[in-house]
Write a protein that holds these residues in place. Structure first.
Motif, PDB file in Angstrom:
ATOM      1  N   PRO A  95      -1.447  14.956  -0.861  1.00  0.00           N
ATOM      2  CA  PRO A  95      -2.106  16.293  -1.229  1.00  0.00           C
ATOM      3  C   PRO A  95      -3.088  16.595  -0.079  1.00  0.00           C
ATOM      4  N   GLU A  96      -3.503  15.647   0.558  1.00  0.00           N
ATOM      5  CA  GLU A  96      -4.564  16.012   1.716  1.00  0.00           C
ATOM      6  C   GLU A  96      -3.747  16.356   2.916  1.00  0.00           C
ATOM      7  N   ASP A  97      -2.421  16.847   2.833  1.00  0.00           N
ATOM      8  CA  ASP A  97      -1.592  17.316   4.116  1.00  0.00           C
ATOM      9  C   ASP A  97      -1.572  18.801   3.719  1.00  0.00           C
ATOM     10  N   THR A  98      -2.202  19.288   2.587  1.00  0.00           N
ATOM     11  CA  THR A  98      -2.276  20.727   2.300  1.00  0.00           C
ATOM     12  C   THR A  98      -3.177  21.410   3.199  1.00  0.00           C
ATOM     13  N   ALA A  99      -2.634  22.430   3.984  1.00  0.00           N
ATOM     14  CA  ALA A  99      -3.118  23.306   5.059  1.00  0.00           C
ATOM     15  C   ALA A  99      -2.107  24.232   5.406  1.00  0.00           C
ATOM     16  N   VAL A 100      -2.775  25.478   6.260  1.00  0.00           N
ATOM     17  CA  VAL A 100      -1.815  26.001   7.126  1.00  0.00           C
ATOM     18  C   VAL A 100      -1.652  25.219   8.233  1.00  0.00           C
ATOM     19  N   TYR A 101      -0.236  25.366   8.770  1.00  0.00           N
ATOM     20  CA  TYR A 101       0.059  24.531   9.773  1.00  0.00           C
ATOM     21  C   TYR A 101       0.299  25.824  10.991  1.00  0.00           C
ATOM     22  N   TYR A 102      -0.071  25.394  12.155  1.00  0.00           N
ATOM     23  CA  TYR A 102      -0.065  26.165  13.348  1.00  0.00           C
ATOM     24  C   TYR A 102       0.711  25.524  14.384  1.00  0.00           C
ATOM     25  N   CYS A 103       1.600  26.340  15.156  1.00  0.00           N
ATOM     26  CA  CYS A 103       2.044  25.718  16.639  1.00  0.00           C
ATOM     27  C   CYS A 103       1.514  26.213  17.360  1.00  0.00           C
ATOM     28  N   GLY A 104       1.008  25.548  18.656  1.00  0.00           N
ATOM     29  CA  GLY A 104       0.360  26.222  19.732  1.00  0.00           C
ATOM     30  C   GLY A 104       1.230  25.535  21.210  1.00  0.00           C
ATOM     31  N   ALA A 105       1.102  26.544  22.163  1.00  0.00           N
ATOM     32  CA  ALA A 105       1.694  26.323  23.419  1.00  0.00           C
ATOM     33  C   ALA A 105       0.498  26.213  24.454  1.00  0.00           C
ATOM     34  N   THR A 114      -5.108  17.232  22.298  1.00  0.00           N
ATOM     35  CA  THR A 114      -5.751  17.397  21.011  1.00  0.00           C
ATOM     36  C   THR A 114      -6.821  18.470  20.724  1.00  0.00           C
ATOM     37  N   SER A 115      -7.167  19.077  21.657  1.00  0.00           N
ATOM     38  CA  SER A 115      -8.286  20.207  21.452  1.00  0.00           C
ATOM     39  C   SER A 115      -7.490  21.435  21.294  1.00  0.00           C
ATOM     40  N   PRO A 116      -7.636  22.447  20.212  1.00  0.00           N
ATOM     41  CA  PRO A 116      -7.252  23.592  20.189  1.00  0.00           C
ATOM     42  C   PRO A 116      -7.768  24.345  21.231  1.00  0.00           C
ATOM     43  N   SER A 117      -8.811  24.304  21.836  1.00  0.00           N
ATOM     44  CA  SER A 117      -9.030  25.290  22.815  1.00  0.00           C
ATOM     45  C   SER A 117      -8.294  25.148  24.184  1.00  0.00           C
ATOM     46  N   LEU A 118      -7.451  24.162  24.281  1.00  0.00           N
ATOM     47  CA  LEU A 118      -6.796  23.753  25.399  1.00  0.00           C
ATOM     48  C   LEU A 118      -5.296  24.933  25.277  1.00  0.00           C
ATOM     49  N   TYR A 119      -5.008  25.236  24.125  1.00  0.00           N
ATOM     50  CA  TYR A 119      -3.869  25.886  23.905  1.00  0.00           C
ATOM     51  C   TYR A 119      -4.093  27.439  24.062  1.00  0.00           C
ATOM     52  N   ASN A 120      -2.850  27.958  24.830  1.00  0.00           N
ATOM     53  CA  ASN A 120      -2.936  29.540  25.135  1.00  0.00           C
ATOM     54  C   ASN A 120      -2.331  30.291  24.332  1.00  0.00           C
ATOM     55  N   TYR A 121      -1.418  29.912  23.418  1.00  0.00           N
ATOM     56  CA  TYR A 121      -0.691  30.759  22.657  1.00  0.00           C
ATOM     57  C   TYR A 121      -0.669  29.996  21.023  1.00  0.00           C
ATOM     58  N   TRP A 122      -0.779  30.925  20.073  1.00  0.00           N
ATOM     59  CA  TRP A 122      -0.537  30.413  18.906  1.00  0.00           C
ATOM     60  C   TRP A 122       0.211  31.329  17.837  1.00  0.00           C
ATOM     61  N   GLY A 123       0.898  30.540  17.050  1.00  0.00           N
ATOM     62  CA  GLY A 123       1.850  31.289  16.090  1.00  0.00           C
ATOM     63  C   GLY A 123       0.821  31.832  14.744  1.00  0.00           C
ATOM     64  N   GLN A 124       1.409  32.386  13.805  1.00  0.00           N
ATOM     65  CA  GLN A 124       0.524  32.959  12.703  1.00  0.00           C
ATOM     66  C   GLN A 124       0.465  31.850  11.439  1.00  0.00           C
ATOM     67  N   GLY A 125       1.078  30.794  11.699  1.00  0.00           N
ATOM     68  CA  GLY A 125       0.986  29.741  10.601  1.00  0.00           C
ATOM     69  C   GLY A 125       1.908  29.735   9.563  1.00  0.00           C
ATOM     70  N   THR A 126       2.162  28.569   8.995  1.00  0.00           N
ATOM     71  CA  THR A 126       2.835  28.713   7.762  1.00  0.00           C
ATOM     72  C   THR A 126       2.214  27.627   6.630  1.00  0.00           C
ATOM     73  N   GLN A 127       2.020  28.262   5.348  1.00  0.00           N
ATOM     74  CA  GLN A 127       1.330  27.165   4.489  1.00  0.00           C
ATOM     75  C   GLN A 127       2.238  26.097   3.896  1.00  0.00           C
ATOM     76  N   VAL A 128       1.548  24.809   3.852  1.00  0.00           N
ATOM     77  CA  VAL A 128       2.213  23.972   3.280  1.00  0.00           C
ATOM     78  C   VAL A 128       1.457  23.262   2.054  1.00  0.00           C
ATOM     79  N   THR A 129       1.719  23.327   0.937  1.00  0.00           N
ATOM     80  CA  THR A 129       1.151  22.671  -0.247  1.00  0.00           C
ATOM     81  C   THR A 129       1.645  21.717  -0.900  1.00  0.00           C
ATOM     82  N   VAL A 130       0.743  20.500  -0.974  1.00  0.00           N
ATOM     83  CA  VAL A 130       1.429  19.282  -1.624  1.00  0.00           C
ATOM     84  C   VAL A 130       0.761  19.098  -2.871  1.00  0.00           C
TER      85      VAL A 130
END
Length: 127
Positions: free
Chosen positions: A88-98, A109-125
């Motif tokens: 259940p603690e894995d529940t979140a919107v998951y994003y990929c970054g480039a 590991t820092s989001p600020s390093l990434y140049n591009y992002w997707g819109q996200g996909t919801q994962v609910t456990v």
């Protein structure tokens, strides 16, 4: 300009599995290190896993080690996140970054390093 589109999210019971995909277009995919992040309501975006352009370097959040596997297919311009033993603690919107390897940045590991992002996909456990 790179476009990223995630898919594969959904509702699953605890202990179940999901496979997320992130398809890239508009750039040279093998130029980018790729990462998966997640964001739960009211929380900051959290690093989950990352893979270098060559697949030689792979990193995971400690709490997902042994349960999640990141991989990429440079011929298909796609990065994957296989998630087993979901909690259940894995529940979140998951994003990929480039992350552009030509940018000269160090780290994954820092989001600020990434140049591009997707819109996200919801994962609910569910428990």
């Amino acid at each position: 300009q790179v476009q990223l589109v995630e898919s594969g999210g959904g509702l699953v019971q605890a202990g179940g599995s999901l496979r997320l995909s992130c398809a890239a277009s508009g750039g040279t995919f093998s130029r980018y290190n790729m990462g998966w992040f997640r964001q739960a309501p009211g929380k900051e975006r959290q690093f989950v896993a990352a893979i270098s352009w060559s697949r030689n370097n792979i990193y995971y959040l400690d709490s997902v080690k042994g349960r999640f596997t990141i991989s990429r297919d440079n011929a298909k311009n796609t990065v994957y996140l296989q998630m087993n033993g979901l909690k259940p603690e894995d529940t979140a919107v998951y994003y990929c970054g480039a992350l552009d390897t030509h940018s000269g940045t160090v780290g994954y590991t820092s989001p600020s390093l990434y140049n591009y992002w997707g819109q996200g996909t919801q994962v609910t456990v569910s428990s």
